[in-house]
Design a protein around this motif. Structure first.
Motif, mmCIF file in Angstrom:
data_model
loop_
_atom_site.group_PDB
_atom_site.id
_atom_site.type_symbol
_atom_site.label_atom_id
_atom_site.label_comp_id
_atom_site.label_asym_id
_atom_site.label_seq_id
_atom_site.Cartn_x
_atom_site.Cartn_y
_atom_site.Cartn_z
ATOM 1 N N ASN A 101 0.938 -1.190 -0.071
ATOM 2 C CA ASN A 101 0.013 0.070 0.089
ATOM 3 C C ASN A 101 0.762 1.243 -0.007
ATOM 4 O OD1 ASN A 101 -2.545 -1.303 0.308
ATOM 5 N ND2 ASN A 101 -2.392 -1.269 2.561
ATOM 6 N N LYS A 192 -5.058 3.787 -5.676
ATOM 7 C CA LYS A 192 -5.136 2.979 -4.545
ATOM 8 C C LYS A 192 -4.851 3.830 -3.358
ATOM 9 C CE LYS A 192 -5.517 -1.133 -2.646
ATOM 10 N NZ LYS A 192 -4.330 -1.449 -1.528
ATOM 11 N N ASN A 196 -7.348 3.831 -0.055
ATOM 12 C CA ASN A 196 -6.660 3.596 1.123
ATOM 13 C C ASN A 196 -6.589 4.581 2.164
ATOM 14 O OD1 ASN A 196 -4.302 1.038 -0.131
ATOM 15 N ND2 ASN A 196 -5.977 0.568 1.107
ATOM 16 N N ASN A 200 -8.436 3.103 5.210
ATOM 17 C CA ASN A 200 -7.827 2.533 6.360
ATOM 18 C C ASN A 200 -7.865 3.428 7.637
ATOM 19 O OD1 ASN A 200 -7.164 1.043 4.181
ATOM 20 N ND2 ASN A 200 -5.074 0.487 4.717
ATOM 21 N N ASN A 210 -14.316 -2.715 6.982
ATOM 22 C CA ASN A 210 -14.562 -1.951 5.444
ATOM 23 C C ASN A 210 -15.999 -1.481 5.224
ATOM 24 O OD1 ASN A 210 -11.765 -2.391 5.834
ATOM 25 N ND2 ASN A 210 -11.544 -2.951 3.875
ATOM 26 N N ASN A 259 -13.826 -7.447 5.641
ATOM 27 C CA ASN A 259 -12.537 -7.263 6.354
ATOM 28 C C ASN A 259 -12.264 -6.227 7.143
ATOM 29 O OD1 ASN A 259 -9.535 -8.595 5.456
ATOM 30 N ND2 ASN A 259 -9.023 -6.439 4.605
ATOM 31 N N SER A 261 -9.599 -3.542 7.941
ATOM 32 C CA SER A 261 -8.369 -3.266 7.018
ATOM 33 C C SER A 261 -6.840 -3.462 7.760
ATOM 34 C CB SER A 261 -8.307 -1.552 6.973
ATOM 35 O OG SER A 261 -7.948 -0.882 8.155
ATOM 36 N N SER A 262 -5.788 -3.526 6.686
ATOM 37 C CA SER A 262 -4.576 -3.688 7.172
ATOM 38 C C SER A 262 -4.058 -2.787 8.496
ATOM 39 C CB SER A 262 -3.509 -3.677 6.038
ATOM 40 O OG SER A 262 -3.744 -2.420 5.364
HETATM 41 O O1 KPL Z 1 -5.644 -2.415 0.848
HETATM 42 C C1 KPL Z 1 -6.501 -2.703 1.751
HETATM 43 C C2 KPL Z 1 -5.898 -2.935 3.100
HETATM 44 O O2 KPL Z 1 -6.788 -3.451 4.003
HETATM 45 O O3 KPL Z 1 -4.830 -2.338 3.251
HETATM 46 C C3 KPL Z 1 -8.014 -3.022 1.394
HETATM 47 C C4 KPL Z 1 -8.142 -3.430 -0.053
HETATM 48 C C5 KPL Z 1 -8.679 -1.731 1.578
HETATM 49 C C6 KPL Z 1 -8.524 -4.164 2.101
HETATM 50 O O4 KPL Z 1 -9.010 -4.134 3.294
#
Ligand code: KPL
Length: 314
Positions: A101, A192, A196, A200, A210, A259, A261-262
């Motif tokens: 990212n 992206k 993000n 995030n 998310n 998810n 996020s990271s």
């Molecule tokens: O890139 C991501 C992340 O979490 O860093 C996404 C695609 C938003 C998935 O959660």
């Protein structure tokens, strides 16, 4: 093919498992806890393509490292030191996928390689990855939704680079990982990063999945962050289209709704986040061009306040 995953966290382990399932010889280099769990019980993937794989692991890069390709899935802020270590360990010029990212990753990689006391020059292949991966616990990773790997179209780069891009494309595609070519990688990377920057920090500051960003009150915050990020990117000369970025945001939130996020995962674990290489670079770009980004600035501060003290700044 011999493939090393260097920095086998959530995304690296997921991609490593896909490649191992396709018959490649993998080495996962990751944290002691993750490596121990994989040695004990295998690497367990939940969700899409669930299964358990016995994969060789290490907590440090072997010296010398013999690999045909490397997936360098360390965090953005670790790219420079990881590139230095990799260049010192590799025996020859090997292609290295950089799916981090954030922005400025290629420069960090080049600085690390330049610092290495080694003859080998690993070849950086930048990628955008939208696959949602969550570390459930050491040794267990979940693919929570859908996403893909985006690579520069081979026709958009010099011939020597095209062959490495095609190598990663075919390697991942043959392993069933969705992978596409994009005509303008810079645009894909900035898109992206802006997406993000709107997902995030909001998920990490408010502790939500998310999918929560599809609804108010979080949607409104994300939309304002998106607008600030787009303005900064455009001012910095990156040809982002407002509607295209908004559509990509909506698509990502929908496809990764379940998810964490990271950045939320990093905060959960008391780790440093990628706020610097995502929102930090957007904010600096805005500042350099006189774009006010008050909400981006506020969310950078909120995330920094949640990071462990020793981790700051990026
Ligand atoms: O890139 C991501 C992340 O979490 O860093 C996404 C695609 C938003 C998935 O959660």
């Amino acid at each position: 093919m011999h493939v090393t995953v260097y920095g086998a966290g959530a995304i690296g382990s997921l991609l490593g498992a896909r490649l191992a399932a396709a018959g490649h010889d993998l080495l996962l280099v990751g944290s002691a806890a993750h490596v121990t769990a994989i040695r004990d019980s295998g690497l367990c993937i939940e969700g899409e393509g669930a299964g358990t794989w016995r994969i060789p692991t290490a907590t440090k890069l072997p010296h010398p490292l013999f690999a045909d390709a490397v997936l360098m899935t360390v965090k953005g802020y670790d790219v420079e030191s990881a590139a230095q270590a990799l260049a010192a360990a590799l025996a020859g010029p090997v292609p290295v996928l950089l799916p981090q990212n954030g922005l400025g990753i290629e420069d960090r990689f080049a600085r690390g390689v330049a610092r290495a006391d080694a003859g080998s020059r690993p070849i950086a292949v930048r990628a955008v990855v939208t696959l949602p991966a969550t570390t459930v616990r050491p040794g267990v990773v979940r693919q929570a939704g859908r996403g893909e790997v985006r690579l520069a179209s081979p026709t958009s780069v010099p011939t020597e680079m095209a062959r490495w891009i095609i190598l990663f494309h075919d390697l991942l595609a043959d392993a069933g990982v969705p992978v596409t070519y994009v005509p303008d990688l810079d645009r894909a990377l900035w898109t992206k990063a802006v997406v993000n920057g709107a997902i995030n920090p909001v998920t990490a500051a408010h502790g939500v999945l998310n999918g929560a960003l599809a609804r108010d009150p979080h949607r409104e915050i994300s939309e304002r962050l998106l607008a600030e990020g787009i303005a900064a990117a455009r001012a910095g000369g990156h040809a982002l289209d407002r509607e295209e970025v908004a559509a990509e945001f909506a698509r990502t939130v929908r496809a990764t709704a379940e998810n964490r996020s990271s950045m939320l995962q990093d905060i959960d674990r008391g780790r440093r986040t990628e706020i610097g290489t995502i929102s930090g670079v957007l904010w600096e770009t805005g500042r350099a061009h006189g774009i006010a980004m008050p909400l981006t600035e506020e969310y950078i501060a909120r995330i920094r306040a949640r990071e462990p003290r020793a981790a700051q700044p990026s």
